[in-house]
Design a protein around this motif. Sequence first.
Motif, PDB file in Angstrom:
ATOM      1  N   PRO A   1       0.826  -1.199   0.000  1.00 38.54           N
ATOM      2  CA  PRO A   1       0.000   0.000   0.000  1.00 38.54           C
ATOM      3  C   PRO A   1       0.864   1.254   0.000  1.00 38.54           C
ATOM      4  O   PRO A   1       1.880   1.309   0.683  1.00 38.54           O
ATOM      5  CB  PRO A   1      -0.826  -0.123   1.278  1.00 38.54           C
ATOM      6  N   ARG A   2       0.447   2.248  -0.741  1.00 34.36           N
ATOM      7  CA  ARG A   2       1.210   3.484  -0.889  1.00 34.36           C
ATOM      8  C   ARG A   2       0.961   4.420   0.292  1.00 34.36           C
ATOM      9  O   ARG A   2      -0.049   4.297   0.988  1.00 34.36           O
ATOM     10  CB  ARG A   2       0.826   4.176  -2.196  1.00 34.36           C
TER      11      ARG A   2
ATOM     12  N   ARG B   1      -0.176   4.230 -11.934  1.00 33.31           N
ATOM     13  CA  ARG B   1      -0.406   3.284 -10.841  1.00 33.31           C
ATOM     14  C   ARG B   1      -1.773   2.617 -10.923  1.00 33.31           C
ATOM     15  O   ARG B   1      -1.987   1.568 -10.309  1.00 33.31           O
ATOM     16  CB  ARG B   1      -0.246   4.002  -9.501  1.00 33.31           C
ATOM     17  N   ASN B   2      -2.701   3.216 -11.661  1.00 33.59           N
ATOM     18  CA  ASN B   2      -4.041   2.649 -11.786  1.00 33.59           C
ATOM     19  C   ASN B   2      -4.127   1.570 -12.856  1.00 33.59           C
ATOM     20  O   ASN B   2      -5.199   1.028 -13.100  1.00 33.59           O
ATOM     21  CB  ASN B   2      -5.052   3.751 -12.101  1.00 33.59           C
ATOM     22  N   GLY B   3      -3.022   1.262 -13.497  1.00 39.09           N
ATOM     23  CA  GLY B   3      -3.010   0.245 -14.536  1.00 39.09           C
ATOM     24  C   GLY B   3      -2.685   0.837 -15.896  1.00 39.09           C
ATOM     25  O   GLY B   3      -2.762   2.054 -16.104  1.00 39.09           O
ATOM     26  N   HIS B   4      -2.318  -0.018 -16.819  1.00 35.27           N
ATOM     27  CA  HIS B   4      -1.915   0.441 -18.149  1.00 35.27           C
ATOM     28  C   HIS B   4      -3.117   0.979 -18.907  1.00 35.27           C
ATOM     29  O   HIS B   4      -4.226   0.452 -18.815  1.00 35.27           O
ATOM     30  CB  HIS B   4      -1.286  -0.710 -18.928  1.00 35.27           C
TER      31      HIS B   4
ATOM     32  N   PHE C   1      -6.976  -0.724  -6.610  1.00 37.40           N
ATOM     33  CA  PHE C   1      -8.378  -0.386  -6.879  1.00 37.40           C
ATOM     34  C   PHE C   1      -8.919   0.553  -5.809  1.00 37.40           C
ATOM     35  O   PHE C   1      -9.606   1.525  -6.112  1.00 37.40           O
ATOM     36  CB  PHE C   1      -9.223  -1.666  -6.929  1.00 37.40           C
ATOM     37  N   ARG C   2      -8.596   0.285  -4.561  1.00 36.93           N
ATOM     38  CA  ARG C   2      -9.117   1.117  -3.480  1.00 36.93           C
ATOM     39  C   ARG C   2      -8.517   2.519  -3.524  1.00 36.93           C
ATOM     40  O   ARG C   2      -9.189   3.497  -3.201  1.00 36.93           O
ATOM     41  CB  ARG C   2      -8.835   0.444  -2.135  1.00 36.93           C
ATOM     42  N   ALA C   3      -7.252   2.617  -3.918  1.00 38.08           N
ATOM     43  CA  ALA C   3      -6.631   3.937  -4.041  1.00 38.08           C
ATOM     44  C   ALA C   3      -7.201   4.715  -5.223  1.00 38.08           C
ATOM     45  O   ALA C   3      -7.326   5.941  -5.165  1.00 38.08           O
ATOM     46  CB  ALA C   3      -5.125   3.796  -4.192  1.00 38.08           C
TER      47      ALA C   3
ATOM     48  N   ALA D   1     -11.856   4.990   1.936  1.00 35.22           N
ATOM     49  CA  ALA D   1     -10.472   5.421   2.104  1.00 35.22           C
ATOM     50  C   ALA D   1      -9.604   4.285   2.621  1.00 35.22           C
ATOM     51  O   ALA D   1     -10.074   3.414   3.378  1.00 35.22           O
ATOM     52  CB  ALA D   1     -10.409   6.609   3.065  1.00 35.22           C
ATOM     53  N   LEU D   2      -8.350   4.279   2.210  1.00 35.43           N
ATOM     54  CA  LEU D   2      -7.412   3.278   2.705  1.00 35.43           C
ATOM     55  C   LEU D   2      -7.126   3.507   4.185  1.00 35.43           C
ATOM     56  O   LEU D   2      -7.071   4.659   4.643  1.00 35.43           O
ATOM     57  CB  LEU D   2      -6.096   3.351   1.922  1.00 35.43           C
TER      58      LEU D   2
END
Length: 352
Positions: free
Chosen positions: A211-212, A279-282, A240-242, A250-251
Motif C-alpha cells: 500500500p502506498r 499506478r491505476n493500470g496500463h 483499486f481502493r486507491a 479510504a485506505l
Amino acid sequence: MSLSQGKRARTALRTAVALALLAAFYLLPWLRLDGQPILLLDLSARRFHLFGYSLQPENALPLFWLVTAAAALLCLVTVMCGRLWCSHVCPQTVLTRVFRTLDQLTAFDGPAARFGPALRHVLWAAIALWTGISFVGYFSPIGGLIHDLTHFSLGMWEGFWIVFYALATWANVVYLHEQVCSHLCPYSRVQHLITDARTPTVRYIAARGEPRGPRPHGGPSVLHRSRGLLDPVTANDYVFRAAHPAIAGALPKFNPEHLGDCTDCGACLQACPIRLDIRNGHSSHCIECGACEDACDEAMVLQHFPEGLIRRMAPEPDGGQPPPALRVKPLLFTAAMLVALVLTIVTAGAPY
C-alpha cells in the motif's frame, strides 16, 4: 542527490535519437548525389529521386513494397518491444521534446522572467517555419525554394504548404502535445491489434509499491524488509481502493514497516503529459514516453530505495499461467517483412 542511473541512460538515448532524427530531417533536402537531390519527391516532374535512383510513378512498385516492409518492421518492433516509435521516433514526440527544452532554457529568473514566454514563442515559431520549409523541400528543390522565398517570388502553392505545415507544427506542439497521439493518431488506435500478451509496456509494480503512503526518510525498501512483495490479488485490491475511494472507501493508515515503496508523492502523475496515473493500470492512451519512469526513479533515489518501481516490462500472466511459448504475431510480421523485401528486389529488377 545525483540523477538516477536509469534516468541518465534513458535521457541519453532519447537525446541521441532525437538529434539524429532532427539532423536527418533538416539536412536530407540539402544533400545531393551525382548532381541530383538525394531525396526528392518531385511531383511537378513526376519523378522520385531516391539515393541516386530516379523513379517514374509507373515504375515505383519497388518503393511500395519497401514501404510495406518498413510497416511490417514497425509492427514487429512494437510487438516485441512496445511503443518505441511513440516514445522515441515519432515526429510529434521529438518536436514536443524540443519545445519543452526551449521552455526550460527560457525560464528566466528575476526581471527577465517576463521576457521568457515571448522569446520561447519567437524561437518556436522560427523552428516551426523552418520545419515547414524543410518539409516542402522534400517535394520541391530546396535551393530554388529558398531563392524564391528570399526574393519574394514564391509560388502560391509552395507558400501555402510552407505556412500550413509551419502552423500545424506550432499548434500541435504548443497546444495539443500528446492529445494528438491519444485521439488522432491511427497507430495508437491499432495498438491492440499489433501487440500480444507478452509485449512490454510501462507499468507500475503494485506488488512492491502497495500500500502506498508517505513515510519518514531513512527506512528500508520492501525489497530489504521481511514484508517482501505482496501477492497480486492483494496488491491489485490496494490499487483499486486507491483509485476509487468513493466506491471502496479510504485506505486505512499503515505503519511505515507495512507500507510499500510508493510514497504517494504524485511525481509520476505530475510528470505525465496527459495526467495519466500509471499506478491505476496500463492505459491505451499512454505513449510510454518514460516521463513517469524518470520521475519515480528520482523519488526512489531521494528515498534511498532501489529504482524501477515503474519500468518497462512484460505484463504479468493472468491467473498465474504463463503465456504460450509460440508467439504468432511476431512470426507473421517477420514473414510479411521478408516477403515484402523479396518483392522489392524482384520488382526492382523487373522490366517496365
